[in-house]
Design a protein around this motif. Sequence first.
Motif, PDB file in Angstrom:
ATOM      1  N   LEU A 122       0.855  -1.182   0.000  1.00 38.68           N
ATOM      2  CA  LEU A 122       0.000   0.000   0.000  1.00 38.68           C
ATOM      3  C   LEU A 122       0.888   1.228   0.000  1.00 38.68           C
ATOM      4  O   LEU A 122       1.928   1.248   0.665  1.00 38.68           O
ATOM      5  CB  LEU A 122      -0.908   0.015   1.226  1.00 38.68           C
ATOM      6  N   TYR A 123       0.466   2.260  -0.741  1.00 41.65           N
ATOM      7  CA  TYR A 123       1.250   3.494  -0.797  1.00 41.65           C
ATOM      8  C   TYR A 123       0.609   4.523   0.131  1.00 41.65           C
ATOM      9  O   TYR A 123      -0.405   5.140  -0.202  1.00 41.65           O
ATOM     10  CB  TYR A 123       1.330   4.016  -2.230  1.00 41.65           C
ATOM     11  N   LYS A 124       1.202   4.671   1.305  1.00 41.32           N
ATOM     12  CA  LYS A 124       0.604   5.443   2.389  1.00 41.32           C
ATOM     13  C   LYS A 124       0.268   6.879   2.009  1.00 41.32           C
ATOM     14  O   LYS A 124      -0.762   7.420   2.408  1.00 41.32           O
ATOM     15  CB  LYS A 124       1.544   5.442   3.598  1.00 41.32           C
ATOM     16  N   ASN A 125       1.133   7.520   1.229  1.00 41.22           N
ATOM     17  CA  ASN A 125       1.004   8.958   0.976  1.00 41.22           C
ATOM     18  C   ASN A 125      -0.335   9.350   0.354  1.00 41.22           C
ATOM     19  O   ASN A 125      -0.775  10.492   0.501  1.00 41.22           O
ATOM     20  CB  ASN A 125       2.137   9.447   0.079  1.00 41.22           C
ATOM     21  N   ASN A 126      -0.971   8.424  -0.337  1.00 42.32           N
ATOM     22  CA  ASN A 126      -2.228   8.765  -1.000  1.00 42.32           C
ATOM     23  C   ASN A 126      -3.461   8.366  -0.196  1.00 42.32           C
ATOM     24  O   ASN A 126      -4.575   8.470  -0.687  1.00 42.32           O
ATOM     25  CB  ASN A 126      -2.266   8.149  -2.404  1.00 42.32           C
ATOM     26  N   THR A 133      -0.017   4.370  11.698  1.00 40.83           N
ATOM     27  CA  THR A 133      -0.597   3.456  12.687  1.00 40.83           C
ATOM     28  C   THR A 133      -1.960   2.964  12.231  1.00 40.83           C
ATOM     29  O   THR A 133      -2.289   1.777  12.366  1.00 40.83           O
ATOM     30  CB  THR A 133      -0.716   4.150  14.053  1.00 40.83           C
ATOM     31  N   ASP A 134      -2.768   3.882  11.672  1.00 40.04           N
ATOM     32  CA  ASP A 134      -4.077   3.497  11.137  1.00 40.04           C
ATOM     33  C   ASP A 134      -3.928   2.412  10.072  1.00 40.04           C
ATOM     34  O   ASP A 134      -4.641   1.401  10.091  1.00 40.04           O
ATOM     35  CB  ASP A 134      -4.782   4.704  10.514  1.00 40.04           C
ATOM     36  N   LEU A 135      -2.996   2.647   9.145  1.00 45.79           N
ATOM     37  CA  LEU A 135      -2.798   1.697   8.056  1.00 45.79           C
ATOM     38  C   LEU A 135      -2.221   0.374   8.547  1.00 45.79           C
ATOM     39  O   LEU A 135      -2.566  -0.694   8.040  1.00 45.79           O
ATOM     40  CB  LEU A 135      -1.893   2.307   6.987  1.00 45.79           C
ATOM     41  N   LYS A 136      -1.361   0.455   9.546  1.00 43.45           N
ATOM     42  CA  LYS A 136      -0.790  -0.770  10.112  1.00 43.45           C
ATOM     43  C   LYS A 136      -1.890  -1.627  10.730  1.00 43.45           C
ATOM     44  O   LYS A 136      -1.944  -2.847  10.499  1.00 43.45           O
ATOM     45  CB  LYS A 136       0.277  -0.421  11.153  1.00 43.45           C
ATOM     46  N   LEU A 137      -2.765  -1.014  11.527  1.00 39.26           N
ATOM     47  CA  LEU A 137      -3.870  -1.750  12.140  1.00 39.26           C
ATOM     48  C   LEU A 137      -4.804  -2.302  11.065  1.00 39.26           C
ATOM     49  O   LEU A 137      -5.303  -3.433  11.175  1.00 39.26           O
ATOM     50  CB  LEU A 137      -4.632  -0.840  13.107  1.00 39.26           C
ATOM     51  N   PHE A 138      -5.033  -1.512  10.032  1.00 37.18           N
ATOM     52  CA  PHE A 138      -5.879  -1.953   8.919  1.00 37.18           C
ATOM     53  C   PHE A 138      -5.275  -3.196   8.260  1.00 37.18           C
ATOM     54  O   PHE A 138      -5.977  -4.177   7.984  1.00 37.18           O
ATOM     55  CB  PHE A 138      -6.020  -0.827   7.897  1.00 37.18           C
ATOM     56  N   ASN A 143      -4.935  -8.985   7.107  1.00 39.80           N
ATOM     57  CA  ASN A 143      -4.164 -10.226   7.119  1.00 39.80           C
ATOM     58  C   ASN A 143      -4.917 -11.327   7.872  1.00 39.80           C
ATOM     59  O   ASN A 143      -4.887 -12.497   7.476  1.00 39.80           O
ATOM     60  CB  ASN A 143      -2.801  -9.983   7.762  1.00 39.80           C
ATOM     61  N   GLU A 144      -5.600 -10.941   8.944  1.00 37.05           N
ATOM     62  CA  GLU A 144      -6.415 -11.907   9.689  1.00 37.05           C
ATOM     63  C   GLU A 144      -7.646 -12.319   8.880  1.00 37.05           C
ATOM     64  O   GLU A 144      -8.109 -13.453   8.975  1.00 37.05           O
ATOM     65  CB  GLU A 144      -6.839 -11.297  11.023  1.00 37.05           C
ATOM     66  N   LYS A 145      -8.131 -11.401   8.086  1.00 39.37           N
ATOM     67  CA  LYS A 145      -9.319 -11.651   7.265  1.00 39.37           C
ATOM     68  C   LYS A 145      -9.028 -12.628   6.131  1.00 39.37           C
ATOM     69  O   LYS A 145      -9.909 -13.381   5.702  1.00 39.37           O
ATOM     70  CB  LYS A 145      -9.835 -10.328   6.697  1.00 39.37           C
ATOM     71  N   TYR A 146      -7.783 -12.608   5.650  1.00 41.82           N
ATOM     72  CA  TYR A 146      -7.426 -13.420   4.483  1.00 41.82           C
ATOM     73  C   TYR A 146      -6.263 -14.371   4.806  1.00 41.82           C
ATOM     74  O   TYR A 146      -5.129 -14.170   4.352  1.00 41.82           O
ATOM     75  CB  TYR A 146      -7.046 -12.522   3.310  1.00 41.82           C
ATOM     76  N   PRO A 147      -6.520 -15.439   5.566  1.00 44.36           N
ATOM     77  CA  PRO A 147      -5.460 -16.404   5.879  1.00 44.36           C
ATOM     78  C   PRO A 147      -4.931 -17.119   4.632  1.00 44.36           C
ATOM     79  O   PRO A 147      -3.844 -17.697   4.656  1.00 44.36           O
ATOM     80  CB  PRO A 147      -6.144 -17.382   6.845  1.00 44.36           C
ATOM     81  N   LEU A 148      -5.696 -17.061   3.539  1.00 44.63           N
ATOM     82  CA  LEU A 148      -5.259 -17.701   2.306  1.00 44.63           C
ATOM     83  C   LEU A 148      -3.943 -17.112   1.805  1.00 44.63           C
ATOM     84  O   LEU A 148      -3.153 -17.815   1.160  1.00 44.63           O
ATOM     85  CB  LEU A 148      -6.342 -17.565   1.226  1.00 44.63           C
ATOM     86  N   LYS A 155       4.361 -13.550   3.054  1.00 43.36           N
ATOM     87  CA  LYS A 155       4.762 -13.202   4.409  1.00 43.36           C
ATOM     88  C   LYS A 155       4.287 -11.784   4.707  1.00 43.36           C
ATOM     89  O   LYS A 155       4.617 -10.855   3.971  1.00 43.36           O
ATOM     90  CB  LYS A 155       6.283 -13.281   4.560  1.00 43.36           C
ATOM     91  N   PHE A 156       3.533 -11.644   5.774  1.00 42.76           N
ATOM     92  CA  PHE A 156       2.984 -10.340   6.132  1.00 42.76           C
ATOM     93  C   PHE A 156       4.024  -9.508   6.862  1.00 42.76           C
ATOM     94  O   PHE A 156       4.665  -9.974   7.809  1.00 42.76           O
ATOM     95  CB  PHE A 156       1.748 -10.530   7.000  1.00 42.76           C
ATOM     96  N   ASN A 157       4.207  -8.266   6.416  1.00 46.74           N
ATOM     97  CA  ASN A 157       5.149  -7.337   7.044  1.00 46.74           C
ATOM     98  C   ASN A 157       4.382  -6.073   7.439  1.00 46.74           C
ATOM     99  O   ASN A 157       4.255  -5.145   6.636  1.00 46.74           O
ATOM    100  CB  ASN A 157       6.282  -6.997   6.070  1.00 46.74           C
ATOM    101  N   PRO A 158       3.848  -6.019   8.668  1.00 46.69           N
ATOM    102  CA  PRO A 158       2.994  -4.890   9.054  1.00 46.69           C
ATOM    103  C   PRO A 158       3.730  -3.556   9.125  1.00 46.69           C
ATOM    104  O   PRO A 158       3.128  -2.509   8.894  1.00 46.69           O
ATOM    105  CB  PRO A 158       2.475  -5.302  10.446  1.00 46.69           C
ATOM    106  N   ASN A 159       5.016  -3.561   9.431  1.00 48.27           N
ATOM    107  CA  ASN A 159       5.761  -2.310   9.544  1.00 48.27           C
ATOM    108  C   ASN A 159       5.913  -1.597   8.204  1.00 48.27           C
ATOM    109  O   ASN A 159       5.946  -0.364   8.140  1.00 48.27           O
ATOM    110  CB  ASN A 159       7.138  -2.561  10.153  1.00 48.27           C
ATOM    111  N   ASN A 160       5.987  -2.387   7.137  1.00 42.61           N
ATOM    112  CA  ASN A 160       6.128  -1.800   5.803  1.00 42.61           C
ATOM    113  C   ASN A 160       4.827  -1.824   5.015  1.00 42.61           C
ATOM    114  O   ASN A 160       4.822  -1.523   3.808  1.00 42.61           O
ATOM    115  CB  ASN A 160       7.221  -2.539   5.021  1.00 42.61           C
ATOM    116  N   LEU A 161       3.730  -2.188   5.673  1.00 40.72           N
ATOM    117  CA  LEU A 161       2.402  -2.214   5.051  1.00 40.72           C
ATOM    118  C   LEU A 161       2.408  -3.061   3.789  1.00 40.72           C
ATOM    119  O   LEU A 161       1.905  -2.652   2.727  1.00 40.72           O
ATOM    120  CB  LEU A 161       1.938  -0.784   4.715  1.00 40.72           C
TER     121      LEU A 161
END
Length: 219
Positions: A122-126, A133-138, A143-148, A155-161
């Motif tokens: 995701l490109y945060k600036n837009n 923090t909002d985008l990280k929680l999102f 990621n929990e919604k789509y275990p597939l 591999k999920f990397n929440p810090n880099n969205l």
Amino acid sequence: MEHKQAAKLIIQNIRMLEEANNLLGTVIHKEIFNTIDAIIQNKVSSFNEDIIGVYDHYEDQTWFLSSLWKLNSFDLKNHKTHNDIYAYYILDKENQKDEQPQWWISYLFANNFDQAIFSFRLYKNNFSNATKTDLKLFCIQQNEKYPLLAQIGFKFNPNNLCWDLPIAFLNEQKVAQHYENSTLEDALTPFTDALDKLNEAHEIFNSIVGDAKNKFLKE
């Protein structure tokens, strides 16, 4: 002692090493990445929607996105608008270690440095109404919604969205053989395999982008 022996071999073969370094940088590197770019561009053209992008990893970067993920101001021919996007895919590396090899091509083979990946980001600036923090929680919720995604291999990397898909290492002997026979594409099946996985996950990423737009652009 091993260091001394290695140094001896290097000194004895210094001319050959110089020539090899030049050949790798000006010919081999370019041919391999141009072939990879062609594979990517051809593969994503078979996705079920319009995919646009820049395929130039040798000179710069290879990145691409659904046409649904761009702002109206985005123009592929105008590099000044290339940040006018909500999300994108990119050919990159995992950035696991600070130490890096001299050549990017080293990430394609088994090594002690890092591994090549396709990454969805995701490109945060837009998303101007959202903090990081909002985008990280999102992203955590998505990621929990789509275990597939994890089942496919991301591999999920929440810090880099982002979600990263490791590309299996190439086989050196196979690449060398096919390079010699001018059939290099046949040695790059880990890229086609990874792109098949990317295509499998694409609708999920479409949904993630849509949910992000609905949540952060309409509040």
